[in-house]
Design an enzyme around this catalytic site. Structure first.
Site, PDB file in Angstrom:
ATOM      1  N   HIS A 134      14.265  -3.585  -1.099  1.00 20.68           N
ATOM      2  CA  HIS A 134      14.041  -2.427  -0.229  1.00 20.68           C
ATOM      3  C   HIS A 134      15.351  -1.677   0.007  1.00 20.68           C
ATOM      4  O   HIS A 134      15.386  -0.452  -0.014  1.00 20.68           O
ATOM      5  CB  HIS A 134      13.437  -2.876   1.110  1.00 20.68           C
ATOM      6  CG  HIS A 134      11.953  -3.066   1.069  1.00 20.68           C
ATOM      7  ND1 HIS A 134      11.125  -2.807   2.135  1.00 20.68           N
ATOM      8  CD2 HIS A 134      11.133  -3.472   0.064  1.00 20.68           C
ATOM      9  CE1 HIS A 134       9.874  -3.065   1.795  1.00 20.68           C
ATOM     10  NE2 HIS A 134       9.850  -3.485   0.556  1.00 20.68           N
ATOM     11  N   SER A 148       0.829  -1.206   0.000  1.00 23.52           N
ATOM     12  CA  SER A 148       0.000   0.000   0.000  1.00 23.52           C
ATOM     13  C   SER A 148       0.862   1.255   0.000  1.00 23.52           C
ATOM     14  O   SER A 148       0.338   2.368   0.137  1.00 23.52           O
ATOM     15  CB  SER A 148      -0.919  -0.009   1.221  1.00 23.52           C
ATOM     16  OG  SER A 148      -0.147  -0.015   2.411  1.00 23.52           O
ATOM     17  N   ALA A 179      13.260  -7.604   9.496  1.00 30.44           N
ATOM     18  CA  ALA A 179      13.176  -8.764   8.606  1.00 30.44           C
ATOM     19  C   ALA A 179      14.430  -9.613   8.705  1.00 30.44           C
ATOM     20  O   ALA A 179      15.535  -9.106   8.839  1.00 30.44           O
ATOM     21  CB  ALA A 179      12.978  -8.315   7.167  1.00 30.44           C
ATOM     22  N   ASP A 181      11.085  -0.969  10.363  1.00 33.49           N
ATOM     23  CA  ASP A 181      10.301  -1.614   9.295  1.00 33.49           C
ATOM     24  C   ASP A 181      10.512  -3.123   9.395  1.00 33.49           C
ATOM     25  O   ASP A 181      11.561  -3.614   8.996  1.00 33.49           O
ATOM     26  CB  ASP A 181      10.761  -1.067   7.937  1.00 33.49           C
ATOM     27  CG  ASP A 181       9.795  -1.403   6.813  1.00 33.49           C
ATOM     28  OD1 ASP A 181       8.882  -2.208   7.018  1.00 33.49           O
ATOM     29  OD2 ASP A 181       9.991  -0.852   5.707  1.00 33.49           O
ATOM     30  N   SER A 185       6.179   1.601   3.071  1.00 37.71           N
ATOM     31  CA  SER A 185       7.625   1.772   3.239  1.00 37.71           C
ATOM     32  C   SER A 185       8.108   3.045   2.556  1.00 37.71           C
ATOM     33  O   SER A 185       8.899   3.807   3.130  1.00 37.71           O
ATOM     34  CB  SER A 185       8.373   0.545   2.700  1.00 37.71           C
ATOM     35  OG  SER A 185       8.104  -0.571   3.531  1.00 37.71           O
TER      36      SER A 185
END
Lengths: 169, 169, 169
Positions: free
Chosen positions: C50, C13, C36, C83, C16
């Site tokens: 990312h 969406s 992560a 994140d 990030s």
């Protein structure tokens, strides 16, 4: 017509807490209309947790299916909190009852109430399309019920991480 | 560039009805660009139900895959309603076509339109991460397509229980 | 207390990207706190993608579980981007650690920070109730963590198709 407010959101988005605060802002005493049935330990634990959070200002009525009757029978001075529409729909569908007609009746009942009603429901349609046909029918029905009840209500709030977004008016 | 509006929301959140009203507010006649294909009875029934709701002011074009071509071919005076982007993506992925390149082309096509375009899409990423790897790829792609189309559109609306929240501008 | 912002939304969406822009608006250099872990090729690819998007103004810290420690250790002048919270919760639950206590500690840690913190999380509760009991527990926990962190944060944003809706204040 008493004020009517629909409160929707995903699981654990703070709907019930927001609905309780909204209901108590409408009257010093309130009536909790529970649609949940304790079919299994997980649900029984969740019901008990919700009840423990509510204080002595609440009277509880159980209405897993006969929601319109419960609203009419409790229509007086105190605001009512219905928690929740999605479980009510699930109860109707599991008992193979006419949820479509029951929703029509519910919308007319809400319109006729003199005391306020706050109604909790769930967003269940923002994930991937379920592989299970019954789950697809349920999420379609849940969305339609939400739309029809929302159209009748004075306000619609969407809860996100505990905070309401005013969707209507 | 004609006005472009992206309308998103969960299943049965009132997207199509809101999109139809939005499109007819942009012109007395409108063109419906359908991306759905009637692969099975459930889908055929849904398509028939949607068509029955639309009136005589609508002309329907089918574009399960060639959406950019359908937009260019229909670009005139009437506003177009594309319903929906998620099925279009699904059709592309099922046919093993380049959805990434097709999305680039679609964004350029939207930019070049003279008549208005209203586009319906779906929120599919707000549930639990699917166990199925294909479903994960689909929901990732659907989110990326939504973002890229939203960036080009003048407006983005999120439908909740039949009511739009203005997300952009 | 440094400014704290929670950014939530469904998969893809635009959370990030919005979080990165929000963080860099709070300082010329920033610290990326990654929760992560590259358990499998799909996740490794996502992490690499990312990282490639972020520029030289970012320093990266890995904190799959010890998030409060990472915040305290990095508390200086630069804003931090966490994140994401959902993966952190998942790491705690998979390791059978006390996520409830860790969330309490995290909320107190956020309160004590002097430099700004931007935290990404996920909406996972707006689909059909999962059949899998572990998935139900996870989505319940994720919603509760979001609520508790949101209550402490100065701002909460919901991302839809790349655009943020201000939920709080």
């Amino acid at each position: 017509m008493g004020k009517s407010i629909l409160i929707t959101g995903g699981a654990r988005s703070g709907k019930s807490t927001h609905a309780e605060q909204t209901t108590l802002a409408l009257g010093p005493r309130a009536i909790y209309i529970a649609t949940a049935e304790a079919h299994d330990p997980e649900m029984a634990e969740r019901i008990a947790r919700h009840q423990a959070r509510r204080g002595a200002e609440w009277r509880t009525i159980s209405a897993p299916v006969e929601l319109s009757d419960a609203l009419d029978a409790s229509d007086g001075e105190a605001p009512r909190l219905v928690d929740c529409l999605t479980l009510w729909l699930s109860n109707l569908m599991l008992a193979d009852l006419d949820w479509d007609g029951a929703t029509d009746a519910l919308v007319r009942t809400i319109e006729a109430q003199r005391a306020p009603v706050v109604i909790v429901t769930n967003e269940v349609g923002a994930g991937i399309v379920p592989e299970n046909a019954l789950a697809r029918r349920f999420r379609d029905a849940a969305g339609l019920v939400n739309q029809r009840v929302a159209r009748m209500c004075d306000e619609v709030h969407l809860c996100v991480a505990g905070y309401p977004i005013k969707v209507k008016p």
